[in-house]
Motif scaffolding. Structure first.
Motif, PDB file in Angstrom:
ATOM      1  N   GLY A 141      -3.920 -25.761 -10.382  1.00 24.05           N
ATOM      2  CA  GLY A 141      -4.558 -24.448 -10.524  1.00 24.05           C
ATOM      3  C   GLY A 141      -6.000 -24.452 -10.045  1.00 24.05           C
ATOM      4  N   SER A 142      -6.750 -25.513 -10.394  1.00 21.02           N
ATOM      5  CA  SER A 142      -8.166 -25.563 -10.006  1.00 21.02           C
ATOM      6  C   SER A 142      -8.301 -25.648  -8.477  1.00 21.02           C
ATOM      7  N   GLY A 143      -7.432 -26.415  -7.859  1.00 20.17           N
ATOM      8  CA  GLY A 143      -7.459 -26.532  -6.394  1.00 20.17           C
ATOM      9  C   GLY A 143      -7.149 -25.203  -5.721  1.00 20.17           C
ATOM     10  N   LEU A 144      -6.175 -24.495  -6.281  1.00 20.60           N
ATOM     11  CA  LEU A 144      -5.804 -23.195  -5.706  1.00 20.60           C
ATOM     12  C   LEU A 144      -6.928 -22.185  -5.885  1.00 20.60           C
ATOM     13  N   LYS A 164     -10.261 -11.022   1.316  1.00 20.20           N
ATOM     14  CA  LYS A 164      -8.802 -10.945   1.183  1.00 20.20           C
ATOM     15  C   LYS A 164      -8.397 -11.204  -0.272  1.00 20.20           C
ATOM     16  N   SER A 165      -7.233 -10.683  -0.616  1.00 20.91           N
ATOM     17  CA  SER A 165      -6.729 -10.890  -1.978  1.00 20.91           C
ATOM     18  C   SER A 165      -5.710 -12.036  -1.965  1.00 20.91           C
ATOM     19  N   PRO A 166      -5.394 -12.590  -3.143  1.00 19.40           N
ATOM     20  CA  PRO A 166      -4.405 -13.680  -3.179  1.00 19.40           C
ATOM     21  C   PRO A 166      -3.056 -13.295  -2.578  1.00 19.40           C
ATOM     22  N   ALA A 167      -2.712 -12.005  -2.658  1.00 15.08           N
ATOM     23  CA  ALA A 167      -1.413 -11.569  -2.121  1.00 15.08           C
ATOM     24  C   ALA A 167      -1.340 -11.709  -0.601  1.00 15.08           C
ATOM     25  N   ASP A 168      -2.491 -11.808   0.045  1.00 13.50           N
ATOM     26  CA  ASP A 168      -2.500 -11.967   1.510  1.00 13.50           C
ATOM     27  C   ASP A 168      -2.260 -13.409   1.944  1.00 13.50           C
ATOM     28  N   ALA A 169      -2.452 -14.328   1.018  1.00 15.58           N
ATOM     29  CA  ALA A 169      -2.344 -15.751   1.379  1.00 15.58           C
ATOM     30  C   ALA A 169      -0.885 -16.172   1.463  1.00 15.58           C
ATOM     31  N   ASN A 170      -0.626 -17.154   2.283  1.00 17.58           N
ATOM     32  CA  ASN A 170       0.717 -17.730   2.399  1.00 17.58           C
ATOM     33  C   ASN A 170       0.669 -19.176   1.903  1.00 17.58           C
ATOM     34  N   ASP A 202       0.793 -17.898 -11.130  1.00 19.32           N
ATOM     35  CA  ASP A 202      -0.234 -17.667 -12.156  1.00 19.32           C
ATOM     36  C   ASP A 202      -1.588 -17.355 -11.523  1.00 19.32           C
ATOM     37  N   GLU A 203      -1.786 -17.811 -10.282  1.00 15.07           N
ATOM     38  CA  GLU A 203      -3.038 -17.517  -9.563  1.00 15.07           C
ATOM     39  C   GLU A 203      -2.874 -16.291  -8.675  1.00 15.07           C
ATOM     40  N   GLN A 204      -1.869 -15.483  -8.967  1.00 13.50           N
ATOM     41  CA  GLN A 204      -1.601 -14.209  -8.261  1.00 13.50           C
ATOM     42  C   GLN A 204      -1.109 -14.386  -6.828  1.00 13.50           C
ATOM     43  N   GLU A 263      -9.410 -22.609  -3.208  1.00 10.38           N
ATOM     44  CA  GLU A 263      -8.944 -22.027  -1.940  1.00 10.38           C
ATOM     45  C   GLU A 263      -9.069 -20.501  -1.971  1.00 10.38           C
ATOM     46  N   LEU A 264      -8.736 -19.944  -3.144  1.00 13.17           N
ATOM     47  CA  LEU A 264      -8.777 -18.482  -3.258  1.00 13.17           C
ATOM     48  C   LEU A 264     -10.207 -17.962  -3.210  1.00 13.17           C
ATOM     49  N   ALA A 265     -11.158 -18.771  -3.682  1.00 16.76           N
ATOM     50  CA  ALA A 265     -12.572 -18.375  -3.616  1.00 16.76           C
ATOM     51  C   ALA A 265     -12.998 -18.205  -2.158  1.00 16.76           C
ATOM     52  N   VAL A 266     -12.512 -19.115  -1.320  1.00 17.45           N
ATOM     53  CA  VAL A 266     -12.822 -19.023   0.123  1.00 17.45           C
ATOM     54  C   VAL A 266     -12.212 -17.745   0.698  1.00 17.45           C
ATOM     55  N   LEU A 267     -10.995 -17.465   0.249  1.00 17.19           N
ATOM     56  CA  LEU A 267     -10.279 -16.279   0.717  1.00 17.19           C
ATOM     57  C   LEU A 267     -11.003 -15.001   0.303  1.00 17.19           C
ATOM     58  N   LYS A 268     -11.542 -15.023  -0.914  1.00 16.79           N
ATOM     59  CA  LYS A 268     -12.234 -13.850  -1.457  1.00 16.79           C
ATOM     60  C   LYS A 268     -13.479 -13.543  -0.632  1.00 16.79           C
ATOM     61  N   VAL A 269     -14.157 -14.608  -0.200  1.00 13.46           N
ATOM     62  CA  VAL A 269     -15.359 -14.433   0.630  1.00 13.46           C
ATOM     63  C   VAL A 269     -14.997 -13.682   1.913  1.00 13.46           C
ATOM     64  N   GLU A 270     -13.794 -13.939   2.409  1.00 14.29           N
ATOM     65  CA  GLU A 270     -13.343 -13.261   3.635  1.00 14.29           C
ATOM     66  C   GLU A 270     -12.801 -11.862   3.352  1.00 14.29           C
TER      67      GLU A 270
END
Lengths: 161, 145
Positions: B86-89, B101-107, B130-132, B92-99
């Motif tokens: 979970g912490s690793g994800l 994007k929402s977690p639903a956009d990630a693959n 659990d991390e959306q 990754e999601l924090a990087v995505l948020k900066v761009e």
């Protein structure tokens, strides 16, 4: 007396040694780093968190249930589709899915058939991929085209212990 | 009087064909070299499937999870278990948020070893849910037989 030396034709030769050294170094580098890449592809699974789409109790279009049983070593012992036992034969499973779904045009969007895969915890992952392959389609022997069957795949809760 | 200068004959082979061949070999390896090997992991032997095909275009915002035979998860070079993933994800999601994007956009690309426990893969999916995260890709190698 003057000695006349024969005019020697000077050969205008480049020193190739350093170039050949570098070329061989490059060659060794490429040979060492070369690795044959296997072609890879994905099975796409869209699984929102339970609550958004997981609960299908009030859904009229209930998903097919695929149950995979394993022995202690993770080998596949039986496949059950909607409680119908079909041994360990994935071809039989595919035939059953074809009978259920048909081979007509795949239904686009969210209204297509759905299957829920419920496996024993220690089952080898390769068997799950085999099962996904069997339910999601097959390659037509004549044309080589992929005929799609079920595109919506989801997993049941893991059975730990 | 004619003075003859004695010249030592240098035995020089013609290097041209060898250099030609060597350059051909270099060109061959240069064309075939694949630097996207970072996507693979030597601890993972993928299961094979007759249906998968290499995608036409790479998946957007990929999060690649390598799952070794013993169930260890490798994400971006770091090792995780299902408890710590979970912490690793989240990172990754924090990087995505900066761009933006929402977690639903990630693959989430799951590269599971063929002999790992299927339950392990299910647990990984659950942690990611659990991390959306919603979109998963189960990677397999193409079986052309």
């Amino acid at each position: 007396m003057r000695i006349r030396r024969e005019v020697e034709q000077e050969k205008n030769e480049l020193n190739m040694t350093s170039m050949i050294d570098i070329v061989f170094l490059l060659l060794v580098f490429f040979v060492m780093t070369f690795k044959i890449v296997e072609m890879e592809g994905d099975f796409t699974v869209r699984m929102p968190l339970a609550g958004n789409g997981q609960s299908s109790t009030d859904d009229l279009n209930l998903p097919y249930k695929l149950r995979l049983h394993a022995d202690g070593k993770g080998a596949l012992t039986s496949i059950e589709l909607n409680s119908m036992n079909m041994g360990t034969d994935f071809d039989k499973l595919r035939a059953e899915i074809v009978a259920l779904v048909g081979t007509g045009e795949p239904i686009e969007g969210d209204s297509g058939p759905e299957i829920e895969i419920d496996t024993d915890y220690n089952l080898r992952y390769a068997h799950v991929i085999q099962a996904i392959t069997a339910v999601s389609g097959y390659r037509d022997q004549g044309t080589g085209q992929v005929v799609k069957l079920i595109e919506k795949i989801k997993f049941a809760k893991p059975r730990r212990g | 009087m004619k003075v003859k200068s004695k010249k030592v004959d240098l035995a020089e082979g013609d290097l041209t064909p060898m250099i030609d061949m060597t350059f051909q070999l270099i060109a061959f390896f240069m064309v075939l070299i694949n630097f996207s090997q970072t996507e693979s992991n030597e601890r993972v032997v993928l299961p094979s499937s007759t249906l998968v095909k290499p995608p036409d275009k790479p998946l957007e915002f990929p999060i690649i999870l390598h799952v070794a035979k013993d169930g260890e998860i490798i994400l971006g070079g770091d090792k995780y278990t299902t408890e710590t993933l979970g912490s690793g994800l989240r990172r990754e999601l924090a990087v995505l948020k900066v761009e933006g994007k929402s977690p639903a956009d990630a693959n989430v690309i799951i590269r599971g070893h063929q002999d790992t426990a299927a339950g392990q893969i299910q647990e990984i999916i659950k942690v990611a849910q659990d991390e959306q995260l919603e979109q998963f890709a189960l990677r397999a190698k193409e079986d052309r037989s």
